[in-house]
Design a protein around this motif. Structure first.
Motif, mmCIF file in Angstrom:
data_model
loop_
_atom_site.group_PDB
_atom_site.id
_atom_site.type_symbol
_atom_site.label_atom_id
_atom_site.label_comp_id
_atom_site.label_asym_id
_atom_site.label_seq_id
_atom_site.Cartn_x
_atom_site.Cartn_y
_atom_site.Cartn_z
ATOM 1 N N LEU A 239 -21.392 -24.545 -45.160
ATOM 2 C CA LEU A 239 -20.830 -25.273 -46.895
ATOM 3 C C LEU A 239 -20.066 -26.663 -46.404
ATOM 4 N N PHE A 240 -20.453 -27.395 -47.121
ATOM 5 C CA PHE A 240 -20.055 -28.904 -46.978
ATOM 6 C C PHE A 240 -19.171 -28.709 -48.505
ATOM 7 N N VAL A 241 -17.998 -29.284 -48.224
ATOM 8 C CA VAL A 241 -17.060 -29.654 -49.229
ATOM 9 C C VAL A 241 -16.229 -30.885 -48.641
ATOM 10 N N SER A 242 -16.550 -31.907 -49.943
ATOM 11 C CA SER A 242 -15.914 -33.510 -50.979
ATOM 12 C C SER A 242 -15.277 -33.171 -51.954
ATOM 13 N N ALA A 243 -13.717 -33.080 -51.680
ATOM 14 C CA ALA A 243 -13.025 -33.102 -52.793
ATOM 15 C C ALA A 243 -11.473 -33.873 -52.568
ATOM 16 N N LEU A 244 -10.760 -34.301 -52.898
ATOM 17 C CA LEU A 244 -9.483 -34.298 -52.620
ATOM 18 C C LEU A 244 -8.677 -33.617 -52.640
ATOM 19 N N SER A 245 -7.348 -33.421 -51.935
ATOM 20 C CA SER A 245 -6.970 -32.708 -51.268
ATOM 21 C C SER A 245 -6.349 -31.542 -52.481
ATOM 22 N N PRO A 246 -5.987 -31.631 -53.766
ATOM 23 C CA PRO A 246 -5.683 -31.017 -54.018
ATOM 24 C C PRO A 246 -7.144 -29.762 -54.595
ATOM 25 N N GLU A 247 -8.315 -30.487 -55.077
ATOM 26 C CA GLU A 247 -9.466 -29.682 -54.704
ATOM 27 C C GLU A 247 -10.095 -29.242 -53.350
ATOM 28 N N MET A 248 -9.758 -29.776 -53.232
ATOM 29 C CA MET A 248 -10.954 -29.519 -51.732
ATOM 30 C C MET A 248 -9.839 -27.947 -51.240
ATOM 31 N N MET A 249 -8.199 -28.038 -51.034
ATOM 32 C CA MET A 249 -7.990 -26.685 -50.830
ATOM 33 C C MET A 249 -8.037 -26.051 -51.364
ATOM 34 N N ARG A 250 -8.265 -25.851 -52.438
ATOM 35 C CA ARG A 250 -7.955 -24.459 -54.330
ATOM 36 C C ARG A 250 -10.215 -23.936 -53.447
ATOM 37 N N VAL A 251 -10.917 -25.045 -53.650
ATOM 38 C CA VAL A 251 -11.747 -24.622 -53.109
ATOM 39 C C VAL A 251 -12.244 -23.838 -51.389
ATOM 40 N N ILE A 252 -11.411 -24.202 -50.160
ATOM 41 C CA ILE A 252 -11.571 -23.641 -49.517
ATOM 42 C C ILE A 252 -10.595 -22.157 -49.077
ATOM 43 N N MET A 253 -9.413 -21.848 -49.947
ATOM 44 C CA MET A 253 -8.538 -20.496 -50.319
ATOM 45 C C MET A 253 -9.468 -19.736 -51.549
ATOM 46 N N GLN A 254 -10.166 -20.075 -52.124
ATOM 47 C CA GLN A 254 -11.129 -19.108 -53.148
ATOM 48 C C GLN A 254 -12.667 -18.924 -51.975
ATOM 49 N N ALA A 255 -12.899 -19.218 -51.234
ATOM 50 C CA ALA A 255 -14.042 -19.203 -50.428
ATOM 51 C C ALA A 255 -14.005 -17.892 -50.251
ATOM 52 N N GLY A 256 -12.945 -17.970 -49.506
ATOM 53 C CA GLY A 256 -12.722 -17.097 -48.658
ATOM 54 C C GLY A 256 -11.653 -15.669 -49.452
ATOM 55 N N GLU A 257 -11.497 -15.818 -50.498
ATOM 56 C CA GLU A 257 -11.000 -15.073 -51.386
ATOM 57 C C GLU A 257 -12.558 -14.240 -52.038
ATOM 58 N N LEU A 258 -13.147 -15.431 -52.129
ATOM 59 C CA LEU A 258 -14.392 -13.878 -52.336
ATOM 60 C C LEU A 258 -15.346 -13.536 -51.114
ATOM 61 N N GLY A 259 -14.895 -13.583 -50.388
ATOM 62 C CA GLY A 259 -15.926 -13.380 -49.606
ATOM 63 C C GLY A 259 -16.753 -14.280 -48.676
ATOM 64 N N ILE A 260 -16.970 -15.127 -48.831
ATOM 65 C CA ILE A 260 -17.848 -15.936 -48.176
ATOM 66 C C ILE A 260 -17.224 -15.963 -45.825
ATOM 67 N N PRO A 261 -18.290 -15.498 -45.889
ATOM 68 C CA PRO A 261 -18.279 -15.085 -44.484
ATOM 69 C C PRO A 261 -17.512 -16.255 -43.586
ATOM 70 N N ASP A 262 -17.632 -15.492 -42.022
ATOM 71 C CA ASP A 262 -16.722 -16.613 -41.357
ATOM 72 C C ASP A 262 -18.044 -16.910 -40.656
#
Length: 745
Positions: A239-262
Motif C-alpha cells: 500500500l503506497f500512501v501519498s499525503a502530508l503529515s496530518p493525513e498520512m498519520m491518520r491513514v497509517i493508524m486507521q489502516a492498522g486499526e482496520l486490520g490490514i495485515p502486516d
C-alpha cells in the motif's frame, strides 16, 4: 562542513567587516503579514534573507518549526565562520496558502534579494511566482512536488523531487520485495500528494506491477475507513500512501486499526521519525524514501546532529537537515557571486555542482532541482534504518525471467518532441511489447523527458544512471548526445541512441552505441548516387552552425563534393532557432547552383525548403536533404517535390519483419510509422538480442554482447556494429515524387 568555502563568504561584505556573536537572536524579526510591518534598516555588512515558514497552524510543528531551527543553526555557523552577517526577516505563513502568498509579497516589497522556506507545494505554486516576477531568488528547503522549480529561473529547491525520488524508491523496493499487486491512497486536494501518487503510478507501470485500487482522501479529512476497507478487500501486496503529515498519520493508524495485515507492505514517502513516534506500532515495517538520514556518512552530518541536539535538546528532523543544507548552499552561492544582487546569486546557485552538504554532494539540475543520492529507509523497532535493496544472487535463467529496467531518454516536450522524441517512444514501446510477449524477458521502461534541451538530456541520463539502470536508449540529437552519453559511459552504463548520426560520437566510449547510419556513411553514398544520376557540377550548401549533426553532415558533403569534382559556389550558415533564411537563400539563388545541400534539424530544415521555393529558387536546382521524412514532406508540400534524401529505413523495404512492423504500428497508432520510430523499434530488438546472448542484466555483459552483434536480421536489414559501436547496414537513396518518398534508381 566545507569551512574553506564558507570563510570566503566574507567577500560579500567587503564594505564593512562586522563581527557578531553566536546568538544573533536579536536580529530575527518574527512577523505575520500585514500592512504595517517594515523591514529593519540594513546595516553595513548585513545581508537580510527572507524566511517564510509556518510558525502557527497545523504545519508549524511538523514542518515550519524544524525548518526554522535548521535555518537558525546554519546561520549562526556561517556568521561565526565569516565576516559576513546573515540576518533573517522571518514571516509566518500561518499554515495557509493565502498566508504564504502574503508573506512572499511582503518580503518582495521590502526588497530582500533571497527568500528561503515554503514547505508545502500548494503554497509554493502560488507564492513563488511572485518572487520570480520580481527577480527575487526563491529557495524552498522542503517542497518536492514534481516540476515546480520550472516556474522560473529564480526558483530553486533542495529536496529531490518526487518524479526522481519515487521512481528510484519504487525500483529499489520492488527489486527487493517483489510485490506484484498494490493499492494506492493519496490526498487529491494537495499538489505534493497528487504529484507523488502520479510518479508512483508511473514507476509501478514501468515495473509491470498491477494496481488493484486507487483511493483518494481530502486534506483535513478525519475518517478514511471506507477507502481503507476497499483496499483491504482488494488484498494487495503493498500500500503506497501519498499525503502530508496530518493525513498520512491518520491513514497509517486507521489502516492498522482496520486490520490490514502486516503482510501488506506499507510504503510512505517522506515518513519521518516524528511521525513514527506519533503513530507507534502502526508504522512498524513501513518503508520511506528520504533525502536525509541521521546515519548518513555525509560531510558534516554527525557534527550537525550533535550541534542540533545541543542547541534544541531534540533529535534533528529531516526538514531541519534540509533547511540547514539549504542555507549553506545559499551562502556558498553568495560567496561565489561576490554580491548580494539577486541575479548574481541566481546565476551562482544554478552553477552549484557537487557541493558537500549533510545531504551529500549537492548539485542543481537545469531546472533548479536538487540532485544527489536519496535513501530508502525501513521502520524497525520504532526507528528508521537503511533498507538494503540488493537483490540475492540469481542464475542466468532467473535473470532473464526477472524485470530488466531500461532507461528511455527522449524528448516528450519541446521542439524535438513530435519530429523525433515521440516517434522514438512509440517505436520503443511497440518493440518492448513484442519482446515481452514472445520471450521470457520482462523489459520495463524508466522514461525521462529530455525536454528537447542539452541540459534536459544531461539531467535525464544522470538521473537514470543514479537509478541504476543497466542500459539507456534514446537521445536522438547529436549535440545533446555529446554532452549526455559520456555520463553513462563514465558510470559503466550502456547508452544506445536509435537515431543520432553525427560522425564520431560512438567513439566517445565503449558503452556507447548507435543504430542510425552516420552521415559519414549516408552522405557520401547518397551524394555519389545522386551525382551519377543528375550530373550536377555546381553546388551550394547551407547548414546549422550551432548543431553538431548539421555541421557534421555539411562537412561530409564538402569532402565528398570535392572528391567527385563538384564546385562548391557558397557555404551559408544559420543558427538553431532561426526562422528567416532569406538572406542566405537569396545569396544562393544569385550563384545559380545546380544543387542545394541542406543540413539541419527538422524545424529549420522545413523552413529552409519552404522559403527557398518562395523566394524563387527554381525546380531545376535539386535539393539534397539528408533525413527528410514523410512527415516533413507533408508539412512543406510542393516545395519538397524532387528533393533527394538518404535513409537507413524504407517502408517498402523487404527486410525481415518490416511489413509486420508497419501493420502493427499502424494498428496501434493509427498512422504509418516514421523513420525514427522504425530505428527505435530496431534498437530495442538489437538490445534485447544482446541481453539474451549475455544472459545477464549486467551493463558490461550487455556492452560486450552488443559489440559482437553481426548480421542480425532487423527491419533495417542485416545489422552489425563497427569497432566504434556505429551501425553497419545498407543505406537507401530516395526522391520525392508526387509528395511521397520513392527509391531513387
Amino acid at each position: 562542513m566545507n569551512v574553506k568555502r564558507i570563510i570566503t563568504f566574507a567577500c560579500v561584505f567587503a564594505i564593512v567587516a562586522l563581527t557578531v556573536g553566536l546568538s544573533g537572536c536579536e536580529k530575527i524579526a518574527p512577523m505575520v503579514p500585514d500592512d504595517t510591518t517594515t523591514m529593519p534598516e540594513m546595516m553595513d555588512g548585513d545581508l537580510p534573507i527572507g524566511v517564510v515558514v509556518s510558525l502557527t497552524g497545523k504545519h508549524a510543528e511538523l514542518y515550519g518549526l524544524p525548518m526554522q531551527r535548521g535555518f537558525e543553526l546554519a546561520r549562526e555557523e556561517i556568521n561565526m565562520l565569516s565576516d559576513g552577517n546573515l540576518i533573517f526577516v522571518t514571516v509566518d505563513d500561518r499554515s495557509s496558502e493565502a498566508g504564504a502568498v502574503a508573506a512572499v509579497q511582503q518580503l518582495v516589497d521590502q526588497g530582500v534579494s533571497v527568500i528561503v522556506g515554503i514547505a508545502i507545494s500548494d503554497f509554493l505554486e502560488d507564492a513563488f511566482p511572485i518572487a520570480q516576477e520580481s527577480s527575487v531568488v526563491a529557495f524552498s528547503s522542503v517542497s518536492s512536488a514534481a516540476g515546480l522549480s520550472s516556474i522560473g529561473d529564480y526558483v530553486f529547491r533542495t529536496p529531490i523531487a518526487v518524479d526522481l525520488m519515487n521512481s528510484r524508491g519504487v525500483m529499489a523496493t520492488h527489486e527487493k520485495l517483489g510485490y506484484t499487486k498494490v493499492a494506492l491512497i493519496y490526498d487529491a486536494a494537495d499538489t505534493y500528494s497528487t504529484s507523488s501518487n502520479e510518479e508512483i503510478k508511473k514507476a509501478l507501470a514501468a515495473g509491470g506491477v498491477e494496481i488493484l485500487a486507487e483511493e483518494t482522501i481530502e486534506t483535513d479529512g478525519a475518517d478514511f475507513t471506507a477507502q481503507l476497507t476497499n483496499i483491504m478487500n482488494a488484498a494487495p501486496d503493498a500500500l503506497f500512501v501519498s499525503a502530508l503529515s496530518p493525513e498520512m498519520m491518520r491513514v497509517i493508524m486507521q489502516a492498522g486499526e482496520l486490520g490490514i495485515p502486516d503482510t501488506v507492505q506499507l510504503i510512505v514517502p517522506d515518513l519521518t521519525p516524528a511521525e513514527i513516534q506519533q503513530v507507534g506500532d502502526a508504522a512498524e515495517g513501513a518503508i520511506a524514501f528520504s533525502t536525509w538520514f541521521k546515519g548518513l556518512d555525509t560531510p558534516g552530518n554527525q557534527a550537525f546532529i550533535q550541534n542540533y541536539q545541543a542547541k534544541y535538546g531534540i533529535e534533528a528532523e529531516p526538514w531541519a537537515a534540509q533547511s540547514y543544507a539549504t542555507l549553506h548552499i545559499l551562502a556558498n552561492a553568495i560567496a561565489n557571486a561576490g554580491s548580494a544582487d539577486a541575479a548574481a546569486i541566481r546565476d551562482t546557485l544554478a552553477q552549484t555542482m557537487d557541493f558537500p552538504t549533510v545531504l551529500g554532494n549537492f548539485s542543481f539540475d537545469a531546472n533548479g532541482e536538487g540532485v544527489y543520492d536519496e535513501v530508502v529507509l525501513r521502520v524497525k523497532d520504532g526507528e528508521l534504518h537503511l533498507f538494503e535493496a540488493t537483490a540475492p544472487e540469481m542464475t542466468a535463467s532467473e535473470m532473464m525471467d526477472t524485470q530488466i529496467p531500461i532507461g528511455v531518454a527522449v524528448a516528450m516536450t519541446g521542439p524535438f518532441a513530435e519530429p523525433y522524441g515521440l516517434p522514438m517512444q512509440r517505436g520503443l514501446e511497440l518493440a518492448r511489447d513484442e519482446i515481452n510477449m514472445l520471450s521470457d524477458a520482462n523489459i520495463t521502461f524508466v522514461p525521462v523527458d529530455t525536454q528537447s534541451t542539452v541540459e534536459g538530456a544531461v539531467a535525464a541520463v544522470q538521473g537514470l544512471v543514479d537509478q541504476g539502470v543497466p542500459a539507456i536508449v534514446g537521445v536522438g540529437i547529436s549535440t545533446q548526445l555529446g554532452q549526455a552519453f559520456p555520463i553513462a559511459n563514465e558510470n559503466g552504463v550502456v547508452a544506445f541512441s536509435p537515431i543520432s548520426s553525427a560522425i564520431g560520437y560512438s567513439a566517445l566510449g565503449e558503452y556507447i552505441f548507435r543504430a542510425g547510419l552516420t552521415v559519414g556513411v549516408l552522405n557520401p553514398n547518397g551524394t555519389m548516387v545522386a551525382h551519377e544520376k543528375l550530373g550536377y557540377e555546381k553546388a551550394a550548401l547551407i547548414y546549422d552552425a550551432a548543431d553538431d549533426y548539421s555541421t557534421s553532415s555539411n562537412e561530409a558533403f564538402e569532402k565528398t563534393l570535392e572528391a567527385i569534382g563538384v564546385e562548391v559556389l557558397t557555404v551559408e550558415t544559420h543558427q538553431t532557432g532561426d526562422t528567416d533564411f532569406s538572406t542566405q537563400l537569396t545569396n544562393i539563388m544569385s550563384m545559380e547552383p545546380d544543387a542545394l545541400f541542406i543540413s539541419a534539424l527538422a524545424p529549420e530544415m522545413t523552413q529552409i525548403i519552404t522559403q527557398a521555393r518562395e523566394i524563387g529558387i527554381p525546380d531545376t536546382v535539386h535539393f539534397v536533404v539528408p533525413d527528410l521524412t514523410a512527415a516533413e514532406i507533408e508539412q512543406v508540400g510542393d516545395a519538397a517535390e524532387g528533393a533527394i534524401t538518404f535513409s537507413g529505413w524504407f517502408e517498402m523495404a523487404d527486410t525481415p519483419g518490416n511489413q509486420a512492423f508497419i501493420q502493427n504500428y499502424q494498428a496501434k497508432h493509427g498512422h504509418v510509422p516514421e523513420r525514427w520510430a522504425a530505428e527505435a523499434y530496431a534498437t530495442l530488438h538489437i538490445l534485447a538480442n544482446a541481453i539474451a546472448n549475455a544472459q545477464s542484466a549486467d551493463s558490461a555483459a550487455i556492452r560486450d554482447a552488443l559489440a559482437q552483434t553481426m548480421d542480425l536480421p532487423t527491419i533495417l536489414g542485416n545489422f552489425s556494429f563497427d569497432p566504434d559501436g556505429d551501425a553497419v547496414y545498407d543505406p537507401s537513396v530516395f526522391i520525392v515524387k508526387d509528395g511521397e518518398l520513392q527509391l531513387f534508381e
